[in-house]
Design a protein around this motif. Structure first.
Motif, PDB file in Angstrom:
ATOM      1  N   LEU A  72       0.827  -1.226   0.064  1.00  0.00           N
ATOM      2  CA  LEU A  72       0.079   0.034   0.078  1.00  0.00           C
ATOM      3  C   LEU A  72       1.051   1.233   0.030  1.00  0.00           C
ATOM      4  CD1 LEU A  72      -2.915  -0.913   2.421  1.00  0.00           C
ATOM      5  CD2 LEU A  72      -3.043  -0.673   0.012  1.00  0.00           C
ATOM      6  N   ALA A  73       2.134   1.296   0.713  1.00  0.00           N
ATOM      7  CA  ALA A  73       3.048   2.216   1.062  1.00  0.00           C
ATOM      8  C   ALA A  73       3.564   2.524  -0.638  1.00  0.00           C
ATOM      9  CB  ALA A  73       4.155   2.134   1.664  1.00  0.00           C
ATOM     10  N   LYS A  74       3.997   1.483  -1.370  1.00  0.00           N
ATOM     11  CA  LYS A  74       4.417   1.606  -2.701  1.00  0.00           C
ATOM     12  C   LYS A  74       3.273   2.317  -3.584  1.00  0.00           C
ATOM     13  CE  LYS A  74       6.514  -1.418  -6.412  1.00  0.00           C
ATOM     14  NZ  LYS A  74       5.275  -0.787  -7.469  1.00  0.00           N
ATOM     15  N   ARG A  75       2.030   1.924  -3.491  1.00  0.00           N
ATOM     16  CA  ARG A  75       1.051   2.440  -4.245  1.00  0.00           C
ATOM     17  C   ARG A  75       0.657   3.753  -4.429  1.00  0.00           C
ATOM     18  NH1 ARG A  75      -4.815   2.229  -2.986  1.00  0.00           N
ATOM     19  NH2 ARG A  75      -5.769   2.936  -4.949  1.00  0.00           N
ATOM     20  N   MET A 124      13.741   4.201  -0.795  1.00  0.00           N
ATOM     21  CA  MET A 124      14.140   3.396   0.415  1.00  0.00           C
ATOM     22  C   MET A 124      13.077   2.180   0.444  1.00  0.00           C
ATOM     23  SD  MET A 124      14.111   4.725   4.328  1.00  0.00           S
ATOM     24  CE  MET A 124      15.016   6.426   3.728  1.00  0.00           C
ATOM     25  N   LEU A 125      11.763   2.482   0.092  1.00  0.00           N
ATOM     26  CA  LEU A 125      10.705   1.576   0.469  1.00  0.00           C
ATOM     27  C   LEU A 125      11.076   0.382  -0.768  1.00  0.00           C
ATOM     28  CD1 LEU A 125       8.089   0.339   1.150  1.00  0.00           C
ATOM     29  CD2 LEU A 125       7.314   1.613  -0.669  1.00  0.00           C
ATOM     30  N   LYS A 126      11.596   0.942  -1.875  1.00  0.00           N
ATOM     31  CA  LYS A 126      11.882  -0.281  -3.108  1.00  0.00           C
ATOM     32  C   LYS A 126      12.923  -1.200  -2.491  1.00  0.00           C
ATOM     33  CE  LYS A 126      12.338   2.149  -6.678  1.00  0.00           C
ATOM     34  NZ  LYS A 126      12.330   2.606  -8.165  1.00  0.00           N
ATOM     35  N   ARG A 127      14.120  -0.460  -2.029  1.00  0.00           N
ATOM     36  CA  ARG A 127      15.269  -1.447  -1.490  1.00  0.00           C
ATOM     37  C   ARG A 127      14.793  -2.498  -0.530  1.00  0.00           C
ATOM     38  NH1 ARG A 127      17.860   3.834  -2.114  1.00  0.00           N
ATOM     39  NH2 ARG A 127      17.840   3.997   0.309  1.00  0.00           N
ATOM     40  N   LYS A 128      13.702  -1.873   0.524  1.00  0.00           N
ATOM     41  CA  LYS A 128      13.339  -2.708   1.617  1.00  0.00           C
ATOM     42  C   LYS A 128      12.580  -3.880   0.969  1.00  0.00           C
ATOM     43  CE  LYS A 128      11.143  -2.381   5.924  1.00  0.00           C
ATOM     44  NZ  LYS A 128      10.327  -1.190   6.977  1.00  0.00           N
ATOM     45  N   ILE A 129      11.819  -3.573  -0.270  1.00  0.00           N
ATOM     46  CA  ILE A 129      10.805  -4.631  -0.818  1.00  0.00           C
ATOM     47  C   ILE A 129      11.805  -5.499  -1.366  1.00  0.00           C
ATOM     48  CG2 ILE A 129       9.304  -5.021  -2.497  1.00  0.00           C
ATOM     49  CD1 ILE A 129       7.872  -2.601  -1.807  1.00  0.00           C
ATOM     50  N   GLU A 130      12.821  -5.145  -2.057  1.00  0.00           N
ATOM     51  CA  GLU A 130      13.884  -6.065  -2.809  1.00  0.00           C
ATOM     52  C   GLU A 130      14.418  -6.861  -1.467  1.00  0.00           C
ATOM     53  OE1 GLU A 130      16.302  -3.467  -4.949  1.00  0.00           O
ATOM     54  OE2 GLU A 130      14.717  -2.908  -6.584  1.00  0.00           O
ATOM     55  N   GLN A 131      14.939  -6.227  -0.636  1.00  0.00           N
ATOM     56  CA  GLN A 131      15.635  -6.939   0.393  1.00  0.00           C
ATOM     57  C   GLN A 131      14.554  -8.138   1.070  1.00  0.00           C
ATOM     58  OE1 GLN A 131      16.915  -4.472   3.585  1.00  0.00           O
ATOM     59  NE2 GLN A 131      17.895  -6.236   4.979  1.00  0.00           N
ATOM     60  N   ARG A 132      13.163  -7.684   1.344  1.00  0.00           N
ATOM     61  CA  ARG A 132      12.500  -8.708   1.589  1.00  0.00           C
ATOM     62  C   ARG A 132      12.201  -9.769   0.708  1.00  0.00           C
ATOM     63  NH1 ARG A 132       6.175  -7.066   2.712  1.00  0.00           N
ATOM     64  NH2 ARG A 132       6.549  -7.224   0.379  1.00  0.00           N
ATOM     65  N   GLN A 133      12.248  -9.479  -0.460  1.00  0.00           N
ATOM     66  CA  GLN A 133      12.052 -10.744  -1.457  1.00  0.00           C
ATOM     67  C   GLN A 133      13.275 -11.521  -1.653  1.00  0.00           C
ATOM     68  OE1 GLN A 133      11.442  -8.471  -4.969  1.00  0.00           O
ATOM     69  NE2 GLN A 133       9.041  -8.162  -4.866  1.00  0.00           N
ATOM     70  N   ARG A 134      14.378 -10.783  -1.389  1.00  0.00           N
ATOM     71  CA  ARG A 134      15.558 -11.734  -1.434  1.00  0.00           C
ATOM     72  C   ARG A 134      15.825 -12.728  -0.158  1.00  0.00           C
ATOM     73  NH1 ARG A 134      18.376  -7.238  -3.311  1.00  0.00           N
ATOM     74  NH2 ARG A 134      19.085  -6.293  -1.107  1.00  0.00           N
ATOM     75  N   THR A 135      15.208 -12.155   0.873  1.00  0.00           N
ATOM     76  CA  THR A 135      15.236 -12.859   2.012  1.00  0.00           C
ATOM     77  C   THR A 135      14.368 -14.187   1.894  1.00  0.00           C
ATOM     78  OG1 THR A 135      15.500 -11.066   3.377  1.00  0.00           O
ATOM     79  CG2 THR A 135      14.961 -12.773   4.617  1.00  0.00           C
TER      80      THR A 135
END
Length: 738
Positions: A701-704, A725-736
C-alpha cells in the motif's frame, strides 16, 4: 365634482382599448423592457444589501429586520445609513427561503413582476388625475380619459430611468414604495365614493396606514400624503388656487373659505397632517442616534461653505435629474466622486441649465394655475405635483442626502413627467391636426426608442463587468467607476488590468482609501512590497479607523520583516474593528514567525471563537501544536475543528499526521482516506499516507501511494527518497524470502 371627458383625449394617437386590454398591453411593454435582467447576477449594492446581509438568512431571528437598517447594520450604530426598510428586507428574506439560498433569478423576477403591476396601476392613477373620479350606476369607476391614461402608463412602463430600480435588486425598495404609494392614493380616492360632500374617515385612515407601509419599504413613501392633499384640494373641492389667492389678497368674496369648512376639507387635511407628523416622529425615533453622516465625496455640494454655491449646485443637480427624464441616454450606476464637478464661478457655462429648468417650470406653473382651460389646468397641476412632491426627500432641502444624482429616486417622479408628456402629445394632436400622422409616428418612435434603451440598459445591469464598463463613457471623471471596474477585473483574476483602473481611481481622487487598499493588496501579492506599504500607510493616515487597511499594512510589514510595526498595525485594526477574525489569524501568523507559540495559539483561538468555521486558524493550531510536540493537544484541537468543519480535508490531513506520530495507525489511515475521498489529487496526502503505511509495515500500500504522489507531483520533497528506500526494503524482503 362635475367633470367631463378631456377634449384632447380622443386625439391621442392610440387605439381605444378596454380596461383589461390596456392593462395587459402596458404590462407586456413593461415586461419586454426589463425581462432580460431576470437571470442577471447580484450587482453593485446587491452585495451589501443581500449577499452580506445576515438578516436574509433564515437562521437569523426575524425580529432583527425591525432593529437593523436596510444593509443589516444596527440602527443605533454610528456607521448605519439609517435607511429603515424592514418590509423590503422581509421580501428579500422570503426570496431567500423560496429559492433555498442566494439565487438571483427569483429576486430579479419579482422585481420585473412588481414593475409590471405598478405600470398597470398607473392607468388607474392617471385616469383619476386627468378625468376625475366618476362612477356609474353600479358604483364602478369610469375612466373618462382612456387614451391619455393608457399613453401616460406606456411612457411610464418603458422609461429607461427605471432600469436601476427594476434590474438592480436593491431597487425593490423603490418598487414596493411605489406600489403602496399608488394603493394609498387609490384608497384615499375611495373615501369620496359617496359624493362630493360625503367622505369616509375609515378610507382616509386606510390611506394613511398604506402610507406607513410605503414608508417601511422606503422613506419616500411619506410623500403620498402630499399628493393626496393636492388631489383633495384641486379635484375633490375643485379649487382654483390662482383665483382663491387673488380673492384672499384683494379681500373680495371669501365665502369660498366657509364652503371649504363645510366640505370637510380642513378636517381631511388635518387628518393627513397629523398622520404624517406621527409617521415622521416615529421614523425619527427609530433612527436612534440622529441622521446619518455622509462625507464630502458622497454629496460635495452640501459641503460647500458658501450658501449661494450650495443653492446653485443643488439647482444644477435638479436640472440634471430633469435631463435624465427628458433624455435618458446617459445613465450611470453612480454619479459621485467627480462625476459632476461643482459649479464654483458665475463664468461656468453650466449655470445656464438651472436657469433653463426654472424657466420651463415657471412656464408650466403659469399654465397650470392661470389657464382658462380647466382640463389643461388640472392635468398640468397634477403632473407637476407628481413630478415634484416625490422628489422632495432627495432634494437636499430638508436634510443632506448621500448622493449627487440617483436614478432610482426618479421612479415615482417620472410618473409626473409621463403625465405631462402624454398631455403634450394630446395637445399637439388636437391643435396640429394636419400633422396628426407625423405626430403618431413621433409618439410611436419615442415609445420604441424608450423600449430599446430600457432593454439595452437592463442588459448592462446583468453583470458587474458590463454595468461598470458602461459607466466609463458616461462618467470618465468618476473615481468610483474606475474603482469598481478594477474590482470587477480583480475578482475575475485579471489583476494586471485591475491595477490600471485602481491607479486611475487614486489619481482622480487622491484620498480614495478603498482604491488604495485594494491596489496595495494586489501589489502585495505581486511582491511589490515597498509601494504597497506606502499606499496602505497613506490610506490609514487619511482614514485612521480603516481596519482592513491596517490589517493589510500589517501583512505587508510582516513580509518586510518589520515585525514590531506589523504587530502594532494588527492591534490597530482590532481596536477599530473588535470582531475581526482574519486579523487575529494574521496576528497569529506573525507570532508563529517570531516563535511566540502561546501568543500565536491565543490569536488563532480568538479567530475561531469569532468565526467558528475559520479553517486556516484551526489548521494552523493543529500544525503548530504538532511542530512543538504537543501531539495530544493537537489531536484534541483537530477533532474539535472537525466537529464544526466535518468535510475540511486540510484539517483531516493535519490530524492524520498527528495520529500517525502517536502510532495510532488505523485512526490516522481513516482520516487520510477521508481527506483523499474529498480531494483525491493532493500529492502530499498520498505521500504522507505512504509514509504511514511504510511505518505500519504495509509496504504494498505504501508503494502504491508513493507512486500516486510522484505521478501527481514528481518533485515532491522527500517522496522520491522515501520511495527508493521502500523499493530497497521490498527487494531485500524478496531476497530474504527467496
Amino acid at each position: 365634482m362635475v367633470l367631463s371627458e378631456p377634449y384632447w383625449d380622443h386625439h391621442i394617437p392610440l387605439p381605444k382599448l378596454g380596461p383589461l386590454h390596456s392593462r395587459l398591453v402596458t404590462a407586456f411593454v413593461a415586461l419586454i423592457c426589463f425581462i432580460n435582467s431576470h437571470d442577471g447576477d447580484f450587482v453593485f449594492d446587491d452585495s451589501e444589501a443581500i449577499i452580506n446581509n445576515k438578516d436574509l438568512n433564515p437562521g437569523t431571528p426575524l425580529s432583527n429586520i425591525w432593529k437593523n437598517d436596510f444593509w443589516g447594520s444596527n440602527l443605533s450604530s454610528n456607521s448605519s445609513h439609517k435607511s429603515y426598510r424592514p418590509l423590503t428586507v422581509l421580501t428579500f428574506r422570503i426570496n431567500y427561503l423560496l429559492a433555498g439560498g442566494l439565487h438571483p433569478i427569483g429576486f430579479h423576477t419579482l422585481n420585473v413582476a412588481l414593475h409590471c403591476v405598478i405600470s398597470m396601476l398607473m392607468i388607474d392613477v392617471f385616469a383619476i388625475l386627468i378625468g376625475g373620479l366618476v362612477h356609474d350606476g353600479r358604483g364602478l369607476t369610469l375612466n373618462l380619459s382612456p387614451k391619455a391614461s393608457f399613453l401616460a402608463a406606456l411612457f411610464f412602463a418603458a422609461h429607461p430611468v427605471h432600469t436601476e430600480s427594476v434590474a438592480g435588486i436593491v431597487g425593490r425598495a423603490d418598487l414596493l414604495c411605489a406600489l403602496f404609494f399608488q394603493l394609498s392614493f387609490l384608497v384615499y380616492c375611495r373615501a369620496f365614493q359617496g359624493g362630493d360632500r360625503k367622505f369616509s374617515v375609515l378610507w382616509i385612515f386606510g390611506s394613511i396606514l398604506l402610507c406607513a407601509v410605503a414608508m417601511l419599504c422606503k422613506e419616500q413613501g411619506i410623500t403620498v400624503l402630499g399628493v393626496n392633499a393636492a388631489y383633495d384640494i384641486l379635484m375633490v373641492c375643485n379649487l382654483n388656487i390662482y383665483e382663491l389667492a387673488h380673492r384672499l389678497l384683494s379681500r373680495r368674496n371669501t365665502a369660498d373659505v366657509g364652503g371649504l369648512v363645510q366640505s370637510g376639507l380642513l378636517m381631511r387635511l388635518a387628518l393627513l397632517f397629523l398622520g404624517g407628523s406621527f409617521l415622521l416622529y416615529a421614523r425619527w425615533r427609530i433612527m436612534g442616534t440622529g441622521p446619518p453622516s455622509f462625507t464630502e465625496v458622497d454629496n460635495p455640494a452640501s459641503f460647500a461653505e458658501n450658501v449661494i454655491l450650495r443653492i446653485v449646485n443643488y439647482n444644477y443637480y435638479y436640472s440634471l435629474n430633469a435631463w435624465l427624464l427628458l433624455c435618458p441616454w446617459w445613465l450611470c450606476f453612480d454619479w459621485s466622486m467627480g462625476c459632476v464637478p461643482l459649479i464654483k464661478s458665475a463664468t461656468d457655462w453650466r449655470i445656464v441649465w438651472p436657469l433653463v429648468l426654472w424657466c420651463c417650470l415657471m412656464g408650466l406653473v403659469s399654465q397650470a394655475l392661470c389657464s382658462q382651460d380647466s382640463n389643461k389646468r388640472r392635468t398640468l397641476t397634477f403632473g407637476l405635483v407628481l413630478l415634484v412632491i416625490p422628489f422632495l426627500p432627495a432634494s437636499n432641502l430638508f436634510f443632506r442626502v448621500g448622493f449627487v444624482i440617483a436614478e432610482r429616486v426618479l421612479y415615482l417622479s417620472s410618473a409626473g413627467y409621463c403625465l405631462i408628456l402624454a398631455y403634450a402629445v394630446g395637445y399637439c394632436c388636437c391643435h396640429w391636426r394636419k400633422h396628426k400622422r407625423l405626430l403618431r409616428a413621433a409618439t410611436l418612435t419615442l415609445l420604441c426608442v424608450n423600449v430599446a434603451r430600457s432593454a439595452q440598459r437592463s442588459q448592462q445591469w446583468r453583470s458587474e463587468q458590463s454595468l461598470f464598463t458602461s459607466a466609463l463613457s458616461v462618467c470618465p471623471l468618476n473615481a468610483k467607476v474606475h474603482y469598481n471596474v478594477g474590482k470587477s477585473l480583480a475578482d475575475r483574476g485579471n489583476q494586471s488590468a485591475a491595477v490600471k483602473y485602481y491607479r486611475e481611481a487614486v489619481r482622480l481622487h487622491p484620498k480614495y482609501v478603498h482604491a488604495m487598499n485594494n491596489l496595495g493588496n494586489i501589489l502585495k501579492e505581486r511582491n511589490e512590497l515597498k509601494e504597497a506599504e506606502e499606499l496602505l500607510s497613506a490610506a490609514v493616515y487619511i482614514q485612521p479607523d480603516f481596519a482592513a487597511a491596517w490589517m493589510n499594512l500589517g501583512i505587508v510589514q510582516n513580509s518586510l520583516k518589520k515585525f514590531d510595526k506589523a504587530e502594532q498595525s494588527y492591534w490597530n485594526a482590532i481596536r477599530f474593528r473588535k470582531k475581526y477574525p482574519d486579523c487575529y489569524y494574521n496576528l497569529g501568523r506573525l507570532y508563529a514567525d517570531l516563535n511566540r507559540s502561546i501568543d500565536a495559539l491565543n490569536a488563532w483561538r480568538n479567530a475561531t471563537m469569532l468565526k467558528p468555521d475559520h479553517s486556516l486558524a484551526w489548521n494552523n493550531m493543529v500544525i503548530l501544536l504538532d511542530n512543538t510536540g504537543n501531539l495530544a493537544q493537537a489531536e484534541l484541537i483537530g477533532k474539535e475543528a472537525l466537529k464544526i468543519l466535518p468535510k475540511d480535508h486540510t484539517i483531516m490531513f493535519s490530524l492524520a499526521n498527528v495520529l500517525g506520530k502517536q502510532e495510532k495507525y488505523k485512526e490516522s489511515e481513516g482520516f487520510f482516506l477521508n481527506a483523499l475521498k474529498i480531494n483525491p489529487n493532493v500529492a502530499s496526502c498520498h505521500g504522507n499516507l505512504a509514509v504511514l503505511y511504510h511505518r505500519w509495515g504495509k509496504l504494498d500500500l505504501a508503494k502504491r501511494h508513493y507512486e500516486l504522489s510522484l505521478r501527481l507531483d514528481p518533485s515532491a520533497p522527500g517522496t522520491k527518497e522515501n520511495y527508493n528506500m521502500l523499493k530497497r526494503k521490498i527487494e531485500q524482503r524478496q531476497r530474504t524470502i527467496g
